[in-house]
Design a protein around this motif. Sequence first.
Motif, PDB file in Angstrom:
ATOM      1  N   ASN A 118      -5.244 -24.235 -43.026  1.00 21.24           N
ATOM      2  CA  ASN A 118      -5.539 -22.971 -43.710  1.00 21.24           C
ATOM      3  C   ASN A 118      -4.901 -21.789 -42.997  1.00 21.24           C
ATOM      4  OD1 ASN A 118      -7.124 -24.420 -45.485  1.00 21.24           O
ATOM      5  ND2 ASN A 118      -8.971 -24.162 -44.239  1.00 21.24           N
ATOM      6  N   MET A 119      -4.987 -21.825 -41.685  1.00 19.97           N
ATOM      7  CA  MET A 119      -4.404 -20.732 -40.914  1.00 19.97           C
ATOM      8  C   MET A 119      -2.892 -20.716 -41.090  1.00 19.97           C
ATOM      9  SD  MET A 119      -6.932 -19.213 -39.716  1.00 19.97           S
ATOM     10  CE  MET A 119      -6.059 -18.048 -38.684  1.00 19.97           C
ATOM     11  N   ALA A 120      -2.294 -21.892 -41.107  1.00 20.27           N
ATOM     12  CA  ALA A 120      -0.840 -21.967 -41.260  1.00 20.27           C
ATOM     13  C   ALA A 120      -0.422 -21.378 -42.599  1.00 20.27           C
ATOM     14  CB  ALA A 120      -0.378 -23.409 -41.141  1.00 20.27           C
ATOM     15  N   ALA A 121      -1.228 -21.644 -43.621  1.00 18.88           N
ATOM     16  CA  ALA A 121      -0.907 -21.112 -44.947  1.00 18.88           C
ATOM     17  C   ALA A 121      -0.855 -19.587 -44.910  1.00 18.88           C
ATOM     18  CB  ALA A 121      -1.946 -21.570 -45.963  1.00 18.88           C
ATOM     19  N   GLU A 142       2.151  -7.942 -45.745  1.00 21.46           N
ATOM     20  CA  GLU A 142       2.261  -9.104 -44.868  1.00 21.46           C
ATOM     21  C   GLU A 142       1.835  -8.798 -43.433  1.00 21.46           C
ATOM     22  OE1 GLU A 142       6.328 -10.269 -44.475  1.00 21.46           O
ATOM     23  OE2 GLU A 142       5.854 -12.036 -43.287  1.00 21.46           O
ATOM     24  N   VAL A 143       2.295  -7.658 -42.915  1.00 20.35           N
ATOM     25  CA  VAL A 143       2.002  -7.345 -41.517  1.00 20.35           C
ATOM     26  C   VAL A 143       0.490  -7.195 -41.296  1.00 20.35           C
ATOM     27  CG1 VAL A 143       2.283  -4.822 -41.706  1.00 20.35           C
ATOM     28  CG2 VAL A 143       2.677  -5.959 -39.525  1.00 20.35           C
ATOM     29  N   LEU A 144      -0.189  -6.636 -42.272  1.00 14.73           N
ATOM     30  CA  LEU A 144      -1.645  -6.487 -42.153  1.00 14.73           C
ATOM     31  C   LEU A 144      -2.345  -7.830 -42.215  1.00 14.73           C
ATOM     32  CD1 LEU A 144      -2.855  -3.426 -44.252  1.00 14.73           C
ATOM     33  CD2 LEU A 144      -2.586  -3.659 -41.769  1.00 14.73           C
ATOM     34  N   LYS A 145      -1.977  -8.628 -43.222  1.00 12.21           N
ATOM     35  CA  LYS A 145      -2.608  -9.940 -43.390  1.00 12.21           C
ATOM     36  C   LYS A 145      -2.376 -10.802 -42.155  1.00 12.21           C
ATOM     37  CE  LYS A 145      -2.726 -10.291 -48.410  1.00 12.21           C
ATOM     38  NZ  LYS A 145      -1.858 -10.442 -49.573  1.00 12.21           N
ATOM     39  N   ASN A 146      -1.145 -10.769 -41.661  1.00 17.68           N
ATOM     40  CA  ASN A 146      -0.834 -11.586 -40.488  1.00 17.68           C
ATOM     41  C   ASN A 146      -1.578 -11.097 -39.244  1.00 17.68           C
ATOM     42  OD1 ASN A 146       0.798 -13.360 -41.844  1.00 17.68           O
ATOM     43  ND2 ASN A 146       2.700 -12.284 -41.362  1.00 17.68           N
ATOM     44  N   THR A 147      -1.726  -9.795 -39.118  1.00 20.67           N
ATOM     45  CA  THR A 147      -2.450  -9.269 -37.956  1.00 20.67           C
ATOM     46  C   THR A 147      -3.900  -9.744 -37.971  1.00 20.67           C
ATOM     47  OG1 THR A 147      -1.003  -7.343 -37.809  1.00 20.67           O
ATOM     48  CG2 THR A 147      -3.162  -7.147 -36.757  1.00 20.67           C
ATOM     49  N   LEU A 148      -4.522  -9.702 -39.133  1.00 21.20           N
ATOM     50  CA  LEU A 148      -5.911 -10.177 -39.239  1.00 21.20           C
ATOM     51  C   LEU A 148      -5.980 -11.678 -38.970  1.00 21.20           C
ATOM     52  CD1 LEU A 148      -7.225  -8.229 -42.393  1.00 21.20           C
ATOM     53  CD2 LEU A 148      -6.962  -7.439 -40.043  1.00 21.20           C
ATOM     54  N   ALA A 149      -5.023 -12.418 -39.542  1.00 26.73           N
ATOM     55  CA  ALA A 149      -5.011 -13.868 -39.342  1.00 26.73           C
ATOM     56  C   ALA A 149      -4.756 -14.221 -37.876  1.00 26.73           C
ATOM     57  CB  ALA A 149      -3.946 -14.510 -40.233  1.00 26.73           C
ATOM     58  N   ASN A 150      -3.861 -13.465 -37.240  1.00 27.60           N
ATOM     59  CA  ASN A 150      -3.563 -13.739 -35.822  1.00 27.60           C
ATOM     60  C   ASN A 150      -4.783 -13.495 -34.944  1.00 27.60           C
ATOM     61  OD1 ASN A 150      -0.940 -14.272 -36.574  1.00 27.60           O
ATOM     62  ND2 ASN A 150      -0.125 -12.292 -35.925  1.00 27.60           N
ATOM     63  N   PHE A 151      -5.541 -12.482 -35.298  1.00 30.46           N
ATOM     64  CA  PHE A 151      -6.765 -12.175 -34.540  1.00 30.46           C
ATOM     65  C   PHE A 151      -7.751 -13.344 -34.659  1.00 30.46           C
ATOM     66  CE2 PHE A 151     -10.842  -9.748 -34.024  1.00 30.46           C
ATOM     67  CZ  PHE A 151     -10.619  -9.335 -32.722  1.00 30.46           C
ATOM     68  N   PHE A 166      -6.943 -16.429 -35.419  1.00 26.63           N
ATOM     69  CA  PHE A 166      -6.301 -17.588 -34.768  1.00 26.63           C
ATOM     70  C   PHE A 166      -6.521 -17.557 -33.262  1.00 26.63           C
ATOM     71  CE2 PHE A 166      -3.056 -20.360 -33.179  1.00 26.63           C
ATOM     72  CZ  PHE A 166      -2.816 -21.280 -34.184  1.00 26.63           C
ATOM     73  N   GLU A 167      -6.350 -16.396 -32.655  1.00 32.80           N
ATOM     74  CA  GLU A 167      -6.569 -16.292 -31.205  1.00 32.80           C
ATOM     75  C   GLU A 167      -8.006 -16.660 -30.849  1.00 32.80           C
ATOM     76  OE1 GLU A 167      -4.394 -16.021 -28.875  1.00 32.80           O
ATOM     77  OE2 GLU A 167      -2.817 -15.795 -30.348  1.00 32.80           O
ATOM     78  N   HIS A 168      -8.939 -16.271 -31.685  1.00 39.18           N
ATOM     79  CA  HIS A 168     -10.337 -16.604 -31.398  1.00 39.18           C
ATOM     80  C   HIS A 168     -10.618 -18.084 -31.594  1.00 39.18           C
ATOM     81  CE1 HIS A 168     -10.765 -12.279 -31.194  1.00 39.18           C
ATOM     82  NE2 HIS A 168     -11.822 -12.546 -30.456  1.00 39.18           N
ATOM     83  N   TYR A 169      -9.902 -18.701 -32.516  1.00 38.08           N
ATOM     84  CA  TYR A 169     -10.007 -20.157 -32.665  1.00 38.08           C
ATOM     85  C   TYR A 169      -9.525 -20.838 -31.383  1.00 38.08           C
ATOM     86  CZ  TYR A 169      -9.519 -24.788 -34.728  1.00 38.08           C
ATOM     87  OH  TYR A 169      -9.627 -26.125 -34.983  1.00 38.08           O
ATOM     88  N   GLU A 170      -8.418 -20.340 -30.848  1.00 40.39           N
ATOM     89  CA  GLU A 170      -7.886 -20.889 -29.592  1.00 40.39           C
ATOM     90  C   GLU A 170      -8.850 -20.638 -28.427  1.00 40.39           C
ATOM     91  OE1 GLU A 170      -3.249 -20.944 -29.415  1.00 40.39           O
ATOM     92  OE2 GLU A 170      -3.886 -18.928 -29.924  1.00 40.39           O
ATOM     93  N   ILE A 171      -9.417 -19.438 -28.372  1.00 40.24           N
ATOM     94  CA  ILE A 171     -10.379 -19.103 -27.313  1.00 40.24           C
ATOM     95  C   ILE A 171     -11.559 -20.072 -27.363  1.00 40.24           C
ATOM     96  CG2 ILE A 171     -12.149 -17.391 -26.689  1.00 40.24           C
ATOM     97  CD1 ILE A 171     -10.010 -15.217 -27.458  1.00 40.24           C
ATOM     98  N   ALA A 172     -12.086 -20.302 -28.551  1.00 38.32           N
ATOM     99  CA  ALA A 172     -13.217 -21.227 -28.701  1.00 38.32           C
ATOM    100  C   ALA A 172     -12.829 -22.624 -28.223  1.00 38.32           C
ATOM    101  CB  ALA A 172     -13.674 -21.261 -30.163  1.00 38.32           C
ATOM    102  N   ALA A 212      -5.815 -11.679 -27.775  1.00 35.87           N
ATOM    103  CA  ALA A 212      -6.807 -11.238 -28.768  1.00 35.87           C
ATOM    104  C   ALA A 212      -7.127  -9.754 -28.574  1.00 35.87           C
ATOM    105  CB  ALA A 212      -8.078 -12.086 -28.657  1.00 35.87           C
ATOM    106  N   GLN A 213      -7.236  -9.344 -27.308  1.00 37.68           N
ATOM    107  CA  GLN A 213      -7.534  -7.936 -27.026  1.00 37.68           C
ATOM    108  C   GLN A 213      -6.378  -7.042 -27.454  1.00 37.68           C
ATOM    109  OE1 GLN A 213     -10.572  -6.675 -25.893  1.00 37.68           O
ATOM    110  NE2 GLN A 213      -9.540  -4.820 -26.620  1.00 37.68           N
ATOM    111  N   TRP A 214      -5.166  -7.518 -27.199  1.00 35.37           N
ATOM    112  CA  TRP A 214      -3.987  -6.740 -27.609  1.00 35.37           C
ATOM    113  C   TRP A 214      -3.988  -6.542 -29.126  1.00 35.37           C
ATOM    114  CZ3 TRP A 214       0.172  -6.473 -30.732  1.00 35.37           C
ATOM    115  CH2 TRP A 214       1.177  -5.549 -30.388  1.00 35.37           C
ATOM    116  N   ILE A 215      -4.257  -7.619 -29.840  1.00 35.42           N
ATOM    117  CA  ILE A 215      -4.299  -7.511 -31.307  1.00 35.42           C
ATOM    118  C   ILE A 215      -5.417  -6.555 -31.726  1.00 35.42           C
ATOM    119  CG2 ILE A 215      -4.634  -8.744 -33.491  1.00 35.42           C
ATOM    120  CD1 ILE A 215      -3.478 -11.259 -32.073  1.00 35.42           C
TER     121      ILE A 215
END
Length: 173
Positions: A86-89, A98-107, A109-115, A147-150
């Motif tokens: 889903n994230m890849a999609a 796009e830049v907004l959607k990707n920024t939210l998705a990246n945020f 995604f980073e939290h998924y990685e943190i978890a 995540a903080q940078w984003i």
Amino acid sequence: MSASTQDKARDIYIVGLRNQHAVENQAVELLERQVGRLENYPEMAERMRRHIAESQEQARRLEDLLGQLDTSHSTLKDTMASFMGNMAALGHTVAPDEVLKNTLANFAFEHYEIAGYMSLLTLCEAVGHSAGRSALETSLREEQDMAQWIADHIGPTTLRYVERTAAGQTAGV
Ligand SMILES: [Fe+2]
């Protein structure tokens, strides 16, 4: 922890390391897809390039950890969390915002990685793999920094997008 629980924890740890490895590869692909289309957001592009390099190193760290464990006797499925699909999609999105959607998705995604790293650190300790701890902690810190940078750039990126849209400069957004 009983011996059988310990064995189970070890199996779960190894699966977790493999999953996280897949997640890191996915992170590299996601960011590489985005970074070339960010000419109007150079600061973000630069930070993403840095995180691509960090993610590649994180994947190598996970390979090292897997190498330290004798995984040959384990019967393990190479599973991949469906969440990632889903994230890849989201990363494929090509839209004016796009830049907004990707920024939210990246945020997210980073939290998924943190978890993932938080869970791996717990498993690392549960199975007594003390050699793995600092590598996981290093990767966790890198994800938290990203995540903080984003987080710090969600507002400015949103405003920049508004300005560019108002100016009619949608190309390259
Ligand atoms: Fe990462």
